[in-house]
Scaffold this active site. Sequence first.
Site, PDB file in Angstrom:
ATOM      1  CB  CYS A 136      -4.034   1.543   7.104  1.00 17.36           C
ATOM      2  SG  CYS A 136      -3.875   3.269   7.932  1.00 17.36           S
ATOM      3  NE  ARG A 137      -4.567   1.554   1.854  1.00 15.24           N
ATOM      4  CZ  ARG A 137      -4.349   2.294   0.574  1.00 15.24           C
ATOM      5  NH1 ARG A 137      -5.338   2.104  -0.328  1.00 15.24           N
ATOM      6  NH2 ARG A 137      -3.328   3.101   0.721  1.00 15.24           N
ATOM      7  CB  SER A 138       0.081  -3.503   2.692  1.00 17.07           C
ATOM      8  OG  SER A 138       1.164  -2.863   3.385  1.00 17.07           O
ATOM      9  CG  ASP A 154      -5.548   5.714   2.379  1.00 20.37           C
ATOM     10  OD1 ASP A 154      -5.562   5.096   3.747  1.00 20.37           O
ATOM     11  OD2 ASP A 154      -4.368   6.145   2.188  1.00 20.37           O
ATOM     12  CG  ASN A 161       3.975  -1.587   5.137  1.00 19.77           C
ATOM     13  OD1 ASN A 161       5.413  -2.039   5.878  1.00 19.77           O
ATOM     14  ND2 ASN A 161       3.180  -2.587   5.174  1.00 19.77           N
ATOM     15  CB  CYS A 216      -1.054   0.000   1.196  1.00 19.82           C
ATOM     16  SG  CYS A 216      -0.226  -0.060   2.641  1.00 19.82           S
TER      17      CYS A 216
HETATM   18  P1  4NP Z   1      -1.897   2.698   4.080  1.00 20.18           P
HETATM   19  O1  4NP Z   1      -2.577   4.039   4.715  1.00 20.18           O
HETATM   20  O2  4NP Z   1      -1.259   3.188   2.726  1.00 20.18           O
HETATM   21  O3  4NP Z   1      -2.968   1.821   3.993  1.00 20.18           O
HETATM   22  O4  4NP Z   1      -0.874   2.274   4.966  1.00 20.18           O
HETATM   23  C1  4NP Z   1      -1.776   5.433   4.678  1.00 20.18           C
HETATM   24  C2  4NP Z   1      -1.013   5.490   5.856  1.00 20.18           C
HETATM   25  C3  4NP Z   1      -0.320   6.828   6.003  1.00 20.18           C
HETATM   26  C4  4NP Z   1      -0.609   7.797   5.026  1.00 20.18           C
HETATM   27  C5  4NP Z   1      -1.398   7.436   3.922  1.00 20.18           C
HETATM   28  C6  4NP Z   1      -2.118   6.473   3.896  1.00 20.18           C
HETATM   29  N1  4NP Z   1       0.267   8.887   5.103  1.00 20.18           N
HETATM   30  O5  4NP Z   1      -0.115   9.874   4.517  1.00 20.18           O
HETATM   31  O6  4NP Z   1       0.979   9.171   6.296  1.00 20.18           O
END
Ligand code: 4NP
Length: 159
Positions: A13-15, A123, A11, A8
């Site tokens: 939340c989703r992955s 997201d 790294n 993602c």
């Molecule tokens: P992820 O979510 O890609 O599912 O881990 C996010 C985590 C952090 C951020 C964006 C998306 N950020 O902008 O910090």
Amino acid sequence: MKKILFVCLGNICRSPLAEALFRKHVEANGLQDQFMCDSCGTADYHIGSAPDQRSVANARENGLDYSHRGRQLSEHDFKEFDYIVAMDESNLANIQRRNEIGHANIFKMRDFDSDAKGADVPDPYFGGISGFQDVFDILDRSTLNLLEELTESSGIKIS
Ligand code: 4NP
């Protein structure tokens, strides 16, 4: 041994959740000798960070405990992993931009979701708490479908 990398943006939340849920399905089917998995982000924002606490708390409410440390996608990952699975279209584009070796098995997570084939995993980072349950449900069924496809293509039967 097949190796699967979930990717993602951050790294956190989703992955990491996709990784944990895929591993849950692998273990539930006694297939630990056949599959290994990991996760990473395309960005460097959260290197070394634990998964988002909202995601961890929601997973725990669903009976899943997991941990991970954030890391960024590397050139080595393209050689190491047999399958690379992006959470959304933007992740996919970022992965393909770095795909110098022409890795041929790069997918989107919801290519394996019969409810919304090919859609993005939303997201949840900037949204409300209900987003985390949505993502959990999407990833729970998509990772199971992925495992079923991978086992069918190798002639392994799962329950
Ligand atoms: P992820 O979510 O890609 O599912 O881990 C996010 C985590 C952090 C951020 C964006 C998306 N950020 O902008 O910090």
